[in-house]
Design a protein around this motif. Structure first.
Motif, PDB file in Angstrom:
ATOM      1  N   LYS B 168       0.664  -1.201  -0.041  1.00 41.66           N
ATOM      2  CA  LYS B 168       0.140   0.003  -0.282  1.00 41.66           C
ATOM      3  C   LYS B 168       0.665   1.347  -0.072  1.00 41.66           C
ATOM      4  CE  LYS B 168      -2.664  -1.397   3.317  1.00 41.66           C
ATOM      5  NZ  LYS B 168      -3.481  -1.374   4.539  1.00 41.66           N
ATOM      6  N   SER B 169       1.856   1.199   0.820  1.00 37.63           N
ATOM      7  CA  SER B 169       2.806   2.525   0.725  1.00 37.63           C
ATOM      8  C   SER B 169       3.332   2.749  -0.481  1.00 37.63           C
ATOM      9  CB  SER B 169       3.785   2.382   2.124  1.00 37.63           C
ATOM     10  OG  SER B 169       4.538   1.401   1.891  1.00 37.63           O
ATOM     11  N   SER B 170       3.811   1.702  -1.229  1.00 36.95           N
ATOM     12  CA  SER B 170       4.490   1.872  -2.425  1.00 36.95           C
ATOM     13  C   SER B 170       3.544   2.772  -3.511  1.00 36.95           C
ATOM     14  CB  SER B 170       4.914   0.444  -3.221  1.00 36.95           C
ATOM     15  OG  SER B 170       5.775  -0.276  -2.471  1.00 36.95           O
ATOM     16  N   GLY B 171       2.318   2.213  -3.310  1.00 37.38           N
ATOM     17  CA  GLY B 171       1.318   2.947  -4.183  1.00 37.38           C
ATOM     18  C   GLY B 171       1.021   4.402  -3.623  1.00 37.38           C
ATOM     19  N   PRO B 174       5.746   6.407  -2.999  1.00 41.07           N
ATOM     20  CA  PRO B 174       6.981   5.441  -3.186  1.00 41.07           C
ATOM     21  C   PRO B 174       8.196   6.153  -2.653  1.00 41.07           C
ATOM     22  CG  PRO B 174       6.062   6.469  -5.187  1.00 41.07           C
ATOM     23  CD  PRO B 174       4.958   6.852  -4.033  1.00 41.07           C
ATOM     24  N   LEU B 175       8.409   7.357  -2.642  1.00 40.77           N
ATOM     25  CA  LEU B 175       9.802   7.985  -2.207  1.00 40.77           C
ATOM     26  C   LEU B 175       9.949   7.726  -0.583  1.00 40.77           C
ATOM     27  CD1 LEU B 175      10.033  11.055  -4.210  1.00 40.77           C
ATOM     28  CD2 LEU B 175      11.647   9.102  -4.068  1.00 40.77           C
ATOM     29  N   SER B 176       8.876   8.034   0.297  1.00 43.62           N
ATOM     30  CA  SER B 176       8.857   7.912   1.527  1.00 43.62           C
ATOM     31  C   SER B 176       9.073   6.464   2.101  1.00 43.62           C
ATOM     32  CB  SER B 176       7.867   8.385   2.207  1.00 43.62           C
ATOM     33  OG  SER B 176       7.217   9.384   1.611  1.00 43.62           O
ATOM     34  N   SER B 177       8.365   5.688   1.142  1.00 43.32           N
ATOM     35  CA  SER B 177       8.503   4.111   1.518  1.00 43.32           C
ATOM     36  C   SER B 177       9.943   3.682   1.111  1.00 43.32           C
ATOM     37  CB  SER B 177       7.433   3.324   0.296  1.00 43.32           C
ATOM     38  OG  SER B 177       6.403   3.650   0.396  1.00 43.32           O
ATOM     39  N   HIS B 183      11.531  -2.042  -0.660  1.00 41.71           N
ATOM     40  CA  HIS B 183      12.263  -2.009  -2.021  1.00 41.71           C
ATOM     41  C   HIS B 183      10.782  -1.744  -3.089  1.00 41.71           C
ATOM     42  CE1 HIS B 183      14.250  -2.820  -5.687  1.00 41.71           C
ATOM     43  NE2 HIS B 183      15.534  -3.099  -4.987  1.00 41.71           N
ATOM     44  N   VAL B 184      10.395  -0.491  -3.417  1.00 45.22           N
ATOM     45  CA  VAL B 184       9.194  -0.075  -4.142  1.00 45.22           C
ATOM     46  C   VAL B 184       9.318  -0.875  -5.581  1.00 45.22           C
ATOM     47  CG1 VAL B 184       8.122   1.495  -5.175  1.00 45.22           C
ATOM     48  CG2 VAL B 184       9.202   2.074  -2.906  1.00 45.22           C
ATOM     49  N   ALA B 300       5.069   7.063 -13.007  1.00 46.45           N
ATOM     50  CA  ALA B 300       6.228   6.429 -12.930  1.00 46.45           C
ATOM     51  C   ALA B 300       6.956   6.830 -11.854  1.00 46.45           C
ATOM     52  CB  ALA B 300       7.067   6.781 -14.285  1.00 46.45           C
ATOM     53  N   TYR B 301       7.846   5.984 -11.250  1.00 39.41           N
ATOM     54  CA  TYR B 301       8.612   6.049  -9.809  1.00 39.41           C
ATOM     55  C   TYR B 301      10.072   6.213 -10.402  1.00 39.41           C
ATOM     56  CZ  TYR B 301      11.096   4.738  -5.758  1.00 39.41           C
ATOM     57  OH  TYR B 301      11.772   4.813  -4.717  1.00 39.41           O
ATOM     58  N   PHE B 302      10.477   7.219  -9.827  1.00 42.30           N
ATOM     59  CA  PHE B 302      12.006   7.408  -9.878  1.00 42.30           C
ATOM     60  C   PHE B 302      12.899   7.291  -9.004  1.00 42.30           C
ATOM     61  CE2 PHE B 302       9.565   9.973 -13.098  1.00 42.30           C
ATOM     62  CZ  PHE B 302      10.508   9.829 -14.119  1.00 42.30           C
ATOM     63  N   ARG B 303      13.580   6.399  -8.722  1.00 40.09           N
ATOM     64  CA  ARG B 303      14.252   5.691  -7.521  1.00 40.09           C
ATOM     65  C   ARG B 303      15.425   6.781  -7.353  1.00 40.09           C
ATOM     66  NH1 ARG B 303      17.830   0.811  -6.280  1.00 40.09           N
ATOM     67  NH2 ARG B 303      17.181   0.572  -4.190  1.00 40.09           N
ATOM     68  N   GLU B 304      16.030   7.354  -8.625  1.00 36.10           N
ATOM     69  CA  GLU B 304      17.219   8.184  -8.420  1.00 36.10           C
ATOM     70  C   GLU B 304      16.876   9.370  -7.657  1.00 36.10           C
ATOM     71  OE1 GLU B 304      16.394   6.433 -11.122  1.00 36.10           O
ATOM     72  OE2 GLU B 304      17.732   5.225 -11.640  1.00 36.10           O
ATOM     73  N   ASN B 305      15.659   9.815  -7.656  1.00 38.54           N
ATOM     74  CA  ASN B 305      15.291  11.080  -7.190  1.00 38.54           C
ATOM     75  C   ASN B 305      15.403  11.121  -5.617  1.00 38.54           C
ATOM     76  OD1 ASN B 305      14.674  11.750  -9.651  1.00 38.54           O
ATOM     77  ND2 ASN B 305      12.328  11.938  -9.276  1.00 38.54           N
ATOM     78  N   ARG B 306      15.797   9.815  -5.019  1.00 37.16           N
ATOM     79  CA  ARG B 306      15.593   9.818  -3.622  1.00 37.16           C
ATOM     80  C   ARG B 306      16.773  10.154  -3.019  1.00 37.16           C
ATOM     81  NH1 ARG B 306      18.019   4.047  -2.285  1.00 37.16           N
ATOM     82  NH2 ARG B 306      18.551   4.204  -4.328  1.00 37.16           N
ATOM     83  N   GLU B 307      17.940  10.083  -3.684  1.00 42.04           N
ATOM     84  CA  GLU B 307      19.275  10.587  -3.160  1.00 42.04           C
ATOM     85  C   GLU B 307      19.387  12.100  -3.064  1.00 42.04           C
ATOM     86  OE1 GLU B 307      20.674   6.831  -4.962  1.00 42.04           O
ATOM     87  OE2 GLU B 307      20.109   8.635  -6.188  1.00 42.04           O
TER      88      GLU B 307
END
Lengths: 352, 307
Positions: B168-171, B174-177, B183-184, B300-307
């Motif tokens: 649920k939190s991935s949906g 995603p960034l906070s998850s 691992h989203v 779309a989810y951008f994992r790179e944005n997390r840093e």
């Protein structure tokens, strides 16, 4: 292990985009070739057959043009909506509704002089398509209902309504589900090139007209602004709801024209198979063309080559019709995959 | 009376088709992935399930095969939308076309072939003896019973387990998850594949157990109805449970209106499921209650944005 690193970049230029799309299409055709080969047919022969069936004869080429006419209409229909970020998946149903309206005039109306009769049928076709598109439009604007689902569900209903008339009041004398043949007054003139009919001229005129409207008028500016950013459109004082409704109506009217073209130009009657999935293929045309009207003509023709080619493959190489849909879906997937190279710098790194 | 019991009995049987698919789609959408390819995935499940059933005569293998093929279709969608970050709407449409085409292509040989076995209904001891209710609910085959249990299991996973929370939190965020250690990307992959497996099973149930035949395009829009039902169910498996059977019931009622001497053109009755779906959606929008719509659905989810 390798890992793919993506960096977002400025979207590439239109020219680069086109090149990437062409690569993607080539890739999809290779995949299709492999698919054909796996089914025991020679893919080179198959593609050669497709090309010769289209370009090898006057008849083949004219038949390909014939198929591109409805695709230009449905492509424009989906594209004008997509320009405002509205997904019209309902061109198929709107096509049928346009055809139903135009046919109703032939059945219940008087036989008028040909130019007048055809004008009325064209207008009725546009109204029919617009009426059918007005339903998802109202549902979206008044009740925020997702138009992807509503337009799609209404396709099934529209086709049922056509069946209702075809199996009932409009049934031909021999009890088969098609109307009697239209009188001459309700037939589009042909252009002296196979079965290519007057609808082709309407289609090309509309392409030019829509290009001018979208890119060179205030109205087109409003359309594009609504599509690119709802907020910006609001600040610019555009009445978004009105705009959306209008877009739906135009989109439906264009799809309705595809229906009129089929019944007045090709079939000369209404029956269950006037559309060859043109409403759905129109989505691909619009998506590939990035909603630019001129590029739509190009991709409508390109997909017609596939449709016509697959028709002849069915006859010559006994490959089933489904091959056409499969190739179309592979092209879509490949273009989607190509998006990767348009939006990102792709680096493949070795993982430590 | 017996007419009504028959209608309700078939309502359960036909509701089961969309119930499996709806639960599958809820799982996928809860993770943030919109899958519009349900129609194509269902057709693939229906075709492949029938194919396996025809050649092996084994129900279990047929369902397993359909689940695998549905999962593979889910994998395609996951790869396109999660790894490549392609537009989720277009990828779903492409998936539908792909599934429609492939199932029609390979299914040609199965048209008109009948299965050598038929799934026997299991009368549940005691329960099936209850008047009316027993007749309607407890004289079905094993797949229907399994569908009775499934929504509760999924609801439990959603509400009470770590997996459900991660999903649920991935949906939603995603960034906070990701920061919380979820691992989203993995979660979304799994959700799309598992969702696809259930959609595949729904197709196999349709061809092998419900219709007992394979016809090209036999899902007839049920995949799209599924997507609407997910919204109707407010992404809640327990509501989906009721929704699917209610829907099955309304469809059956439509098909049986003639029996009750209600004058209505027969051909238009085929439209009833689609019109009901639209009315359902309208009803939800009018109700205007808090929606469980996953906040990041379709993005779309951008994992790179997390840093």
């Amino acid at each position: 292990m390798f890992r793919i690193k993506l960096e977002q970049k400025e979207r590439v230029s239109k020219q680069q985009e086109l090149i990437i799309n062409l690569y993607a299409i080539a890739f999809a055709l290779i995949l299709s070739g492999i698919f054909i080969a796996l089914n025991g047919a020679n893919p080179f022969v198959a593609f050669w057959k497709i090309l010769t069936s289209v370009f090898g004869s006057r008849y083949g080429f004219s038949e390909t043009l014939v198929k591109s006419i409805p695709l230009i209409f449905t492509g424009l229909s989906v594209a004008i909506a997509l320009n405002s970020k509205i997904w019209n998946i309902g061109a198929e149903g709107q096509l049928f509704f346009g055809a139903i309206f135009a046919t109703a005039f032939v059945i219940y109306g008087p036989v008028l002089p040909r130019p007048l009769m055809l004008t009325i049928m064209v207008l009725l076709g546009m109204i029919g398509g617009a009426v059918w598109a007005a339903i998802p439009a109202l549902l979206k604007i008044k009740f925020k209902m997702n138009e992807v689902i509503s337009t799609l569900l209404l396709n099934y209903v529209a086709i049922n309504i056509a069946d209702y008339f075809l199996f009932g009041a409009w049934k031909g004398k021999d009890n088969f589900p098609y109307t009697p043949e239209f009188p001459l007054e309700a037939k589009f003139p042909r252009l002296n090139f196979g079965r290519v009919h007057f609808g082709f001229i309407i289609a090309i005129l509309l392409v030019i007209l829509l290009y001018i409207i979208i890119y060179h008028t205030r109205m087109g500016y409003k359309l594009r602004l609504t599509g690119s950013s709802l907020k910006a459109a609001k600040y610019a004082g555009i009445e978004i709801k009105k705009m959306m409704f209008l877009v739906f109506l135009i989109s439906g009217a264009l799809a309705g024209l595809a229906g009129v073209g089929q019944i007045c130009g090709i079939e000369y009657k209404l029956h269950q198979h006037i559309s060859n999935g043109y409403g759905y293929t129109g989505i691909i045309v619009a998506w590939l063309a990035r909603s630019n009207p001129f590029v739509i003509v190009f991709f409508a023709f390109f997909l017609s080559i596939l449709l016509k080619g697959v028709d002849s493959l069915q006859i010559v190489m006994h490959l089933p019709a489904a091959v056409g849909v499969i190739i179309q879906s592979l092209i879509l997937f490949a273009i989607l995959g190509g998006e990767l190279f348009k939006n990102y710098n792709v680096q493949i790194l070795r993982r430590k | 009376m017996s007419d009504l019991i028959t209608i309700l009995f078939t309502a359960i049987a036909s509701g089961t088709i969309i119930l499996y698919a709806t639960i599958g789609e809820i799982i996928t959408e809860r993770s943030g992935i919109l899958n519009l390819g349900v129609e194509g995935m269902m057709l693939m499940g229906a075709f492949f399930g029938y194919f396996v059933a025809y050649h092996t005569g084994n129900l279990f293998l047929a369902i397993l095969g359909a689940a695998i093929i549905g999962g593979l279709m889910g994998l395609i969608h996951a790869f396109m939308t999660i790894t490549i970050r392609a537009n989720q709407v277009v990828s779903g449409l492409a998936l539908t076309m792909f599934g429609t085409g492939i199932s029609a292509f390979f299914g040609i040989g199965l048209v008109g072939k009948t299965l050598k076995f038929s799934i026997q209904p299991i009368f549940i001891p005691i329960l099936s003896k209850i008047p009316i209710v027993g007749e309607i609910l407890f004289k079905h085959n094993i797949l229907v019973y399994f569908a009775y249990v499934l929504p509760f299991v999924i609801w439990f996973i959603f509400a009470k387990t770590k997996w459900g929370l991660a999903l649920k939190s991935s949906g939603e965020e995603p960034l906070s998850s990701e920061i919380m250690g979820i691992h989203v990307i993995k979660v979304r992959y799994i959700a799309t594949i598992v969702g696809g497996m259930l959609i595949g099973i729904s197709g196999a149930y349709l061809s092998v157990a419900y219709s007992k035949l394979w016809v090209e395009g036999m899902t007839a829009g049920r995949g799209w109805i599924t997507i609407a039902l997910v919204i109707f169910a407010n992404w809640n498996p327990l509501i989906a449970y009721g929704g699917a059977y209610l829907f099955g019931g309304l469809t059956q009622l439509g098909l049986n209106l003639q029996k009750f001497n209600i004058a209505f053109p027969i051909i238009l009755l085929k439209s009833i499921p689609y019109i009901f779906t639209l009315l359902f959606l309208l009803f939800i929008s009018l109700r205007g209650k808090r929606s469980n719509l996953p906040k990041s659905l379709g993005l779309a989810y951008f994992r790179e944005n997390r840093e």
